[in-house]
Scaffold this motif. Structure first.
Motif, short mmCIF file in Angstrom:
data_model
loop_
_atom_site.label_atom_id
_atom_site.label_comp_id
_atom_site.label_asym_id
_atom_site.label_seq_id
_atom_site.Cartn_x
_atom_site.Cartn_y
_atom_site.Cartn_z
N GLY A 78 4.64 1.25 -35.96
CA GLY A 78 5.80 1.90 -35.79
C GLY A 78 6.02 3.30 -36.24
N ALA A 79 4.82 3.63 -37.18
CA ALA A 79 4.66 4.90 -37.66
C ALA A 79 4.07 6.00 -36.79
N LYS A 80 3.12 5.30 -35.73
CA LYS A 80 2.70 6.19 -34.86
C LYS A 80 3.44 7.30 -34.20
N GLU A 81 3.12 8.41 -34.09
CA GLU A 81 3.84 9.31 -33.32
C GLU A 81 5.16 9.95 -34.07
N SER A 82 5.23 9.36 -35.11
CA SER A 82 6.54 9.75 -35.82
C SER A 82 6.65 11.35 -36.03
N GLN A 83 7.91 11.80 -36.11
CA GLN A 83 7.95 13.64 -36.26
C GLN A 83 8.93 13.54 -37.49
N ALA A 84 9.24 12.51 -38.08
CA ALA A 84 10.15 12.57 -39.23
C ALA A 84 9.52 13.13 -40.49
#
Length: 308
Positions: A78-84
């Motif tokens: 779920g966290a992969k490629e997050s930009q937050a």
């Protein structure tokens, strides 16, 4: 620029708890932060809990795994490629209130809190009581006496893992906050390469908190924001499996963080003395079903341990 947030929810047969959790998110959003994504990672649920999310007014992404990959691995998905700026790992048996997101994000944004890496908030149960869920870092001695049940027999002499002696009504720095609401700075999460996927479930948040602390970032419990937490969740239905994963994860944690001698001591106590203490406690309570679940859980552990 306003801070941004991704909410990551791992689902495994959570039933209608998941939809209640998702529906509560809109109650907690405002213009003080941006909600980039709400990501549901489903670990091969069979109960229809993913139904009826077509018309949700949220930036919703659903990832469906064909098998149960475990909690740590699903969180990393779920966290992969997050930009937050922030990642919130949220249990599906929770419901957000109006201040559940704004308060912790505002707190983390303050310059004086730049070395707070993880934040949790006050958990409220069905009776509107404050749950005492923050924890201490364990050591070899504490894990041995907890395996023997001494923390339950003599809590004043042998403190337990959870900080039940503190009422959780004021904010403070702690060793570990409850994983049901586990908000992390994304850059910290990436530096620590996320959760250790050797932990299928349990102890992954403890391991992450300890590594975060060693890296120079603290965990903080914020009592001015609340969330409802049912507790137990789907693990109530699989008590033997739950016990197996707790024991297995404990051994993985100890092997990773303790000396070889300490690990050997904990290993021997876990397989030789802890099952006796657990069974004795269940007999004392008159819970023969619990005895059966304990035997099943340890049987599975023994098959894994002695197969190697």
């Amino acid at each position: 620029m306003i801070p941004t947030l991704d909410i990551i929810i791992v689902n495994w047969n959570s039933g209608n708890l998941l939809s209640k959790c998702i529906n509560s998110i809109n109650n907690a959003t405002d213009n003080s932060f941006g909600l980039n994504r709400v990501v549901i990672i489903d670990n091969s649920s069979k109960d229809g809990s993913l139904e009826n999310f077509e018309n949700i007014n949220l930036p919703l992404t659903i990832i469906k795994n064909v098998q149960n990959l475990g909690f740590a691995k699903a969180c990393n998905q779920g966290a992969k490629e997050s930009q937050a700026d922030y990642l919130l790992f949220l249990n599906p048996d929770t419901s957000l209130f109006k201040n559940s997101l704004k308060e912790p994000i505002t707190f983390m944004q303050r310059i004086e809190n730049k070395y707070i890496g993880i934040i949790g908030i006050q958990l409220i149960d069905e009776m509107n009581n404050v749950s005492r869920t923050c924890s201490r870092y364990p050591n070899a001695f504490s894990l041995v006496y907890m395996s023997l049940g001494l923390d339950r027999l003599f809590p004043k002499i042998f403190p337990g893992h959870f900080m039940t002696d503190w009422d959780h009504k004021e904010s403070k720095t702690v060793d570990q906050v409850m994983g049901a609401f586990f908000c992390v700075r994304r850059n910290l999460f990436e530096k620590l390469i996320g959760f250790d996927e050797r932990f299928f479930v349990y102890f992954e948040d403890l391991d992450f908190s300890l590594r975060s602390n060693e890296y120079g970032f603290k965990s903080y419990y914020l009592a001015t924001a609340q969330i409802y937490h049912k507790g137990g969740g789907t693990s109530e239905k699989i008590k033997a499996e739950r016990l197996f994963y707790i024991l297995r994860s404990k051994l993985i944690f100890c092997k990773k963080h303790f000396s070889a001698l300490s690990f050997l001591l904990i290993f021997l106590v876990t397989i030789l003395f802890e099952p006796v203490a657990r069974i004795f406690g269940a007999f004392f309570k008159g819970s023969f079903q619990e005895v059966r679940e304990i035997v099943k859980g340890y049987k599975k552990l023994f098959l894994i341990v002695f197969h190697k």
